[in-house]
Design a protein around this motif. Sequence first.
Motif, PDB file in Angstrom:
ATOM      1  N   LYS A  69       0.858  -1.192   0.000  1.00 26.81           N
ATOM      2  CA  LYS A  69       0.000   0.000   0.000  1.00 26.81           C
ATOM      3  C   LYS A  69       0.886   1.230   0.000  1.00 26.81           C
ATOM      4  CE  LYS A  69      -3.702  -2.353   2.428  1.00 26.81           C
ATOM      5  NZ  LYS A  69      -4.557  -2.390   3.588  1.00 26.81           N
ATOM      6  N   GLU A  70       0.283   2.406  -0.059  1.00 24.20           N
ATOM      7  CA  GLU A  70       1.058   3.643  -0.126  1.00 24.20           C
ATOM      8  C   GLU A  70       1.619   4.057   1.232  1.00 24.20           C
ATOM      9  OE1 GLU A  70      -0.362   7.038  -2.198  1.00 24.20           O
ATOM     10  OE2 GLU A  70      -1.130   5.862  -3.858  1.00 24.20           O
ATOM     11  N   LYS A 109       2.675   4.816   7.075  1.00 23.16           N
ATOM     12  CA  LYS A 109       1.563   4.432   6.202  1.00 23.16           C
ATOM     13  C   LYS A 109       0.747   5.663   5.809  1.00 23.16           C
ATOM     14  CE  LYS A 109       1.116  -0.038   8.497  1.00 23.16           C
ATOM     15  NZ  LYS A 109       0.270  -0.872   9.346  1.00 23.16           N
ATOM     16  N   TRP A 145      -1.160  -4.317   7.296  1.00 21.48           N
ATOM     17  CA  TRP A 145      -0.706  -4.862   6.022  1.00 21.48           C
ATOM     18  C   TRP A 145      -0.448  -6.348   6.208  1.00 21.48           C
ATOM     19  CZ3 TRP A 145       3.391  -1.382   3.189  1.00 21.48           C
ATOM     20  CH2 TRP A 145       2.902  -0.096   3.039  1.00 21.48           C
TER      21      TRP A 145
END
Length: 137
Positions: free
Chosen positions: A66-67, A88, A94
């Motif tokens: 994820k970003e 995050k 995650w």
Amino acid sequence: MLVVSSYATLGSFSWDQDNDKIKIYISTEDADQEKVDAVFKPVSVDLKLYDINGKNYQFSIPKLNKEISPDQCELVVKPTKVIATLVKASKGNWLDLHFKEDKGCKKVNLWPWRAFTVCSFSQILTKTKIRWLELWI
């Protein structure tokens, strides 16, 4: 930043997370701040270690799960380890550091009134157990 033509890949690392951050731990010898370079991008991380016992190393995740927020990420260098803290972009857990495509995932109708998207047989078994619990409760 040093420009080096060849790097050995660092494949051994550990990681931990909380709701806001991920910490990546890389064991090394003879590291100091001047020998480590980090590039944090929204969906990738690239660490380079220079002249560690005469060799150059690279640790890279080209596509994170994820970003992250690159401006808030940090690098701590200690003589025996490097700690990269990834912040995050959105809170949550995650399951993995690396992004994984949902190749082979299919919609499965386990019951006429309930369908699931599953990617492996173990997921079918897990969802079956959950559904049986729902039925008995």
